[in-house]
Design an enzyme around this catalytic site. Structure first.
Site, PDB file in Angstrom:
ATOM      1  N   LYS A 205       0.822  -1.214   0.000  1.00  0.00           N
ATOM      2  CA  LYS A 205       0.000   0.000   0.000  1.00  0.00           C
ATOM      3  C   LYS A 205       0.859   1.268   0.000  1.00  0.00           C
ATOM      4  O   LYS A 205       0.360   2.345  -0.320  1.00  0.00           O
ATOM      5  CB  LYS A 205      -0.961   0.014   1.187  1.00  0.00           C
ATOM      6  CG  LYS A 205      -0.310   0.178   2.544  1.00  0.00           C
ATOM      7  CD  LYS A 205      -1.371   0.261   3.634  1.00  0.00           C
ATOM      8  CE  LYS A 205      -0.741   0.494   5.002  1.00  0.00           C
ATOM      9  NZ  LYS A 205      -1.754   0.592   6.067  1.00  0.00           N
ATOM     10  N   ASP A 206       2.157   1.159   0.367  1.00  0.00           N
ATOM     11  CA  ASP A 206       3.055   2.319   0.358  1.00  0.00           C
ATOM     12  C   ASP A 206       3.692   2.557  -1.007  1.00  0.00           C
ATOM     13  O   ASP A 206       4.342   3.580  -1.218  1.00  0.00           O
ATOM     14  CB  ASP A 206       4.182   2.135   1.380  1.00  0.00           C
ATOM     15  CG  ASP A 206       3.682   2.105   2.813  1.00  0.00           C
ATOM     16  OD1 ASP A 206       2.623   2.698   3.080  1.00  0.00           O
ATOM     17  OD2 ASP A 206       4.351   1.477   3.658  1.00  0.00           O
TER      18      ASP A 206
ATOM     19  N   ARG B 207      -7.590   8.369   4.299  1.00  0.00           N
ATOM     20  CA  ARG B 207      -8.642   7.435   3.894  1.00  0.00           C
ATOM     21  C   ARG B 207      -9.453   6.964   5.092  1.00  0.00           C
ATOM     22  O   ARG B 207     -10.699   6.983   5.079  1.00  0.00           O
ATOM     23  CB  ARG B 207      -8.014   6.216   3.184  1.00  0.00           C
ATOM     24  CG  ARG B 207      -8.984   5.056   2.949  1.00  0.00           C
ATOM     25  CD  ARG B 207      -8.236   3.795   2.544  1.00  0.00           C
ATOM     26  NE  ARG B 207      -7.277   3.369   3.561  1.00  0.00           N
ATOM     27  CZ  ARG B 207      -7.584   2.649   4.622  1.00  0.00           C
ATOM     28  NH1 ARG B 207      -8.825   2.273   4.838  1.00  0.00           N
ATOM     29  NH2 ARG B 207      -6.651   2.297   5.488  1.00  0.00           N
ATOM     30  N   ARG B 208      -8.767   6.549   6.149  1.00  0.00           N
ATOM     31  CA  ARG B 208      -9.473   6.109   7.354  1.00  0.00           C
ATOM     32  C   ARG B 208     -10.226   7.275   7.989  1.00  0.00           C
ATOM     33  O   ARG B 208     -11.373   7.127   8.409  1.00  0.00           O
ATOM     34  CB  ARG B 208      -8.478   5.518   8.362  1.00  0.00           C
ATOM     35  CG  ARG B 208      -7.898   4.180   7.945  1.00  0.00           C
ATOM     36  CD  ARG B 208      -6.832   3.701   8.915  1.00  0.00           C
ATOM     37  NE  ARG B 208      -6.279   2.416   8.513  1.00  0.00           N
ATOM     38  CZ  ARG B 208      -5.005   2.081   8.637  1.00  0.00           C
ATOM     39  NH1 ARG B 208      -4.139   2.934   9.170  1.00  0.00           N
ATOM     40  NH2 ARG B 208      -4.579   0.882   8.248  1.00  0.00           N
TER      41      ARG B 208
ATOM     42  N   ARG C 245       0.990   9.784  14.182  1.00  0.00           N
ATOM     43  CA  ARG C 245       2.039   9.120  13.414  1.00  0.00           C
ATOM     44  C   ARG C 245       2.826   8.242  14.367  1.00  0.00           C
ATOM     45  O   ARG C 245       2.693   8.321  15.577  1.00  0.00           O
ATOM     46  CB  ARG C 245       2.977  10.146  12.777  1.00  0.00           C
ATOM     47  CG  ARG C 245       2.417  10.915  11.593  1.00  0.00           C
ATOM     48  CD  ARG C 245       2.254  10.059  10.331  1.00  0.00           C
ATOM     49  NE  ARG C 245       3.455   9.271  10.035  1.00  0.00           N
ATOM     50  CZ  ARG C 245       4.538   9.745   9.422  1.00  0.00           C
ATOM     51  NH1 ARG C 245       4.584  11.006   9.047  1.00  0.00           N
ATOM     52  NH2 ARG C 245       5.571   8.957   9.180  1.00  0.00           N
TER      53      ARG C 245
ATOM     54  N   ARG D  91       1.526   4.055  18.531  1.00  0.00           N
ATOM     55  CA  ARG D  91       0.092   4.341  18.408  1.00  0.00           C
ATOM     56  C   ARG D  91      -0.713   3.629  19.492  1.00  0.00           C
ATOM     57  O   ARG D  91      -1.633   4.216  20.067  1.00  0.00           O
ATOM     58  CB  ARG D  91      -0.395   3.944  17.014  1.00  0.00           C
ATOM     59  CG  ARG D  91       0.282   4.726  15.905  1.00  0.00           C
ATOM     60  CD  ARG D  91      -0.318   4.431  14.558  1.00  0.00           C
ATOM     61  NE  ARG D  91       0.523   4.953  13.481  1.00  0.00           N
ATOM     62  CZ  ARG D  91       0.085   5.319  12.284  1.00  0.00           C
ATOM     63  NH1 ARG D  91      -1.194   5.228  12.003  1.00  0.00           N
ATOM     64  NH2 ARG D  91       0.909   5.764  11.371  1.00  0.00           N
TER      65      ARG D  91
ATOM     66  N   CYS E 102      -1.128   7.295  -2.518  1.00  0.00           N
ATOM     67  CA  CYS E 102      -1.443   6.369  -1.431  1.00  0.00           C
ATOM     68  C   CYS E 102      -1.960   7.079  -0.184  1.00  0.00           C
ATOM     69  O   CYS E 102      -2.437   6.435   0.745  1.00  0.00           O
ATOM     70  CB  CYS E 102      -0.227   5.507  -1.080  1.00  0.00           C
ATOM     71  SG  CYS E 102       1.192   6.424  -0.446  1.00  0.00           S
TER      72      CYS E 102
END
Length: 310
Positions: A81-82, A129-130, A147, A153, A240
């Site tokens: 995805k990156d 996106r989230r 981040r 996180r 992305c």
């Protein structure tokens, strides 16, 4: 005399190292070739600024690709995805191994689910996106930008700085941290990023020996699915870090296996979105991705992404 160990370029995060060791072990088991890990620091690892601010697309892969082209490493492992959707001169996507579960998950205080979080609860994510899809659920959540690696996180939740974070299930599975998950998010609510849960193994395009060795790791079904997703992303001219979700699966059709692709494009503030789906031939995943992207553009999603797409 045995062949020298292949040098595998990897980011230094715990998750990246875990993923790279998995690929290294699988390659050695399949071919007998030794593999050594070479740690490379990327821009995304050293900056704590929002992804969109530091460039979004490619911030986690550019340094690895430079190491490949400069022949400091023989192959590199990325989270797919990156990976930018455009071709990389001199490099080849030699293998896409079998995919982990691509869904997003909630890791919340007190074992809460998304629906159980009170209005005003702080939910952390670094993904536009989230964030867009969470805001679009109308639950009154405060979505805050965070981040850092998985441990960083999760610590935000444990320390009470946020009520929950949203992460990729695949990363937690690879790290053995699924016990932190309080809910696996239904893709009908939050559609994952194109390529989420999959890995990309790159090598130099002119290194046929390494390319042929890596072919044993490639999973055709996963490659087809992520090709459809990434073609859609490219056709939308969205990077992305754009608020675009897409997920393709192999389904049984009337005439044999086919691909089923779902996609969402949302405004960053979550006030509007477009969701569409389509079926296509398993042997033409790019065609499916292009077709669904065209349908989304016809719905006016270029404006939702904050830019005009020709």
């Amino acid at each position: 005399m045995s062949a020298p160990a292949l040098r595998l370029g990897t980011r230094r995060s715990t998750l990246a190292l875990t993923q790279s060791r998995h690929v290294a072990d699988a390659l050695t088991a399949a071919t007998g070739r030794a593999v050594e890990l070479v740690e490379v620091t990327t821009q995304g690892d050293v900056s704590r600024a929002p992804l969109a601010q530091i460039g979004g697309t490619g911030v986690f892969v550019s340094a690895l690709r430079e190491a490949l082209l400069e022949e400091r490493v023989d192959l590199a492992v990325h989270s797919l995805k990156d990976l930018p959707t455009g071709p990389a001169d001199g490099l080849a996507l030699a293998a896409v191994p079998p995919r982990e579960d691509p869904r997003d998950v909630l890791c919340a205080r007190d074992g809460l689910t998304l629906g159980e979080l009170p209005a005003g609860a702080r939910v952390g994510t670094g993904s536009p996106r989230r964030a867009a899809q969470l805001r679009g659920l109308g639950l009154g959540l405060e979505v805050v930008d965070v981040r850092g690696n998985v441990d960083t996180r999760l610590r935000l939740v444990h320390d009470g700085e946020v009520d929950a974070v949203v992460l990729a299930r695949a990363g937690l599975a690879r790290l053995g941290r699924l016990d932190e998950v309080t809910e696996v998010l239904d893709p009908l609510q939050v559609l994952p990023a194109p390529g989420q849960g999959a890995l990309a193994v790159e090598c130099r395009a002119d290194d046929r020996t390494t390319h042929d060795l890596l072919a044993v790791l490639d999973d055709p079904a996963t490659r087809a699915a992520v090709t459809a997703e990434r073609t859609l992303l490219a056709a939308l001219e969205a990077g992305c870090s754009a608020p675009v979700g897409a997920h393709a699966v192999v389904a049984e059709g009337d005439e044999g296996p086919e691909l089923y692709l779902r996609a969402v494009v949302a405004s960053v503030d979550g006030s509007a979105s477009a969701r569409l789906s389509a079926y296509g031939r398993l042997d033409d995943p790019a065609g499916l991705g292009s077709r669904l992207a065209a349908d989304l553009l016809a719905e006016g999603v270029a404006d939702l992404m904050g830019e005009r797409v020709p």
